[in-house]
Design a protein around this motif. Sequence first.
Motif, short mmCIF file in Angstrom:
data_model
loop_
_atom_site.label_atom_id
_atom_site.label_comp_id
_atom_site.label_asym_id
_atom_site.label_seq_id
_atom_site.Cartn_x
_atom_site.Cartn_y
_atom_site.Cartn_z
N SER A 135 48.08 54.38 122.13
CA SER A 135 47.90 53.60 123.35
C SER A 135 49.01 52.57 123.52
CB SER A 135 46.58 52.83 123.32
OG SER A 135 45.49 53.71 123.18
N SER A 136 49.29 52.27 124.80
CA SER A 136 50.12 51.12 125.13
C SER A 136 49.19 49.92 125.20
CB SER A 136 50.78 51.30 126.50
OG SER A 136 51.76 52.30 126.47
N TRP B 211 56.21 53.69 125.97
CA TRP B 211 55.34 52.52 126.11
C TRP B 211 55.44 52.00 127.53
CZ3 TRP B 211 56.20 47.31 127.31
CH2 TRP B 211 55.08 46.48 127.18
N GLU B 212 54.30 51.73 128.13
CA GLU B 212 54.23 51.14 129.46
C GLU B 212 53.37 49.89 129.38
OE1 GLU B 212 52.53 54.39 131.64
OE2 GLU B 212 54.46 55.41 131.83
N PRO C 128 50.61 47.60 129.77
CA PRO C 128 49.25 47.84 130.27
C PRO C 128 48.67 46.65 131.03
CG PRO C 128 49.15 47.24 127.98
CD PRO C 128 50.62 47.28 128.35
N SER D 69 45.70 45.12 129.25
CA SER D 69 44.65 46.07 128.89
C SER D 69 45.20 47.08 127.88
CB SER D 69 44.15 46.77 130.16
OG SER D 69 43.07 47.61 129.86
N SER D 70 44.81 48.32 128.05
CA SER D 70 45.25 49.41 127.18
C SER D 70 45.32 50.68 128.01
CB SER D 70 44.24 49.57 126.04
OG SER D 70 44.49 50.73 125.32
N THR D 71 46.40 51.45 127.83
CA THR D 71 46.52 52.74 128.51
C THR D 71 46.97 53.79 127.50
OG1 THR D 71 48.80 52.30 129.18
CG2 THR D 71 47.09 51.72 130.75
#
Length: 186
Positions: free
Chosen positions: A53-54, A141-142, A144, A147-149
């Motif tokens: 996750s990111s 990686w983006e 988020p 949060s979390s993506t």
Amino acid sequence: MYNPVKAAQVIAHLACKAPDRTLDVIKAIKLVYLADRESIAKFGAPILDERRSSMPHGPVNSQTYSHINGEHDLDACGWSTFLEDCANHQLAVKAGIDEDDLDELSEADIQCLDAVWSKFGSMGKWVLRDWTHEKANVPEWEDPKGSSTPIPLERIMAMVGIDSPAEQAALVENNNKVSRLLSQLA
């Protein structure tokens, strides 16, 4: 199928290289992610079978992160055989554990872990965190936005230059399914 013993051994292998046999939690989770990325680039598959996750502090291996945070019974899953929490967000290799005890790690895994340690082991946790935020370094990686993506395996494969990343990701997933089925039969 996520293997918490193998994940603990990944961290223990890396921590054994530190002078005091400890790693800061942020540094540990970044090194685990980068080792999986290294394995994908070299061998076409990650070391650990888990989601990634990111998150605000960069990319993470999701289940390993939840184990580090104590969200599981670490004694029951075998994690605490190899690692223990220390003060100030540090993970330490358990006394009496050495490289020979890390029997879940293949030679290929060790090769990737050692390459990652050689490149990143001297970096501090915040320098390493910032390094993973650079698109030139970890383009999958983006941010988020607090949060979390998810970071799909296929995206990591594409970013490290794997030919036909969708097909390779499907192959890895199928191999993982077969492994899960075989472990249920054993």
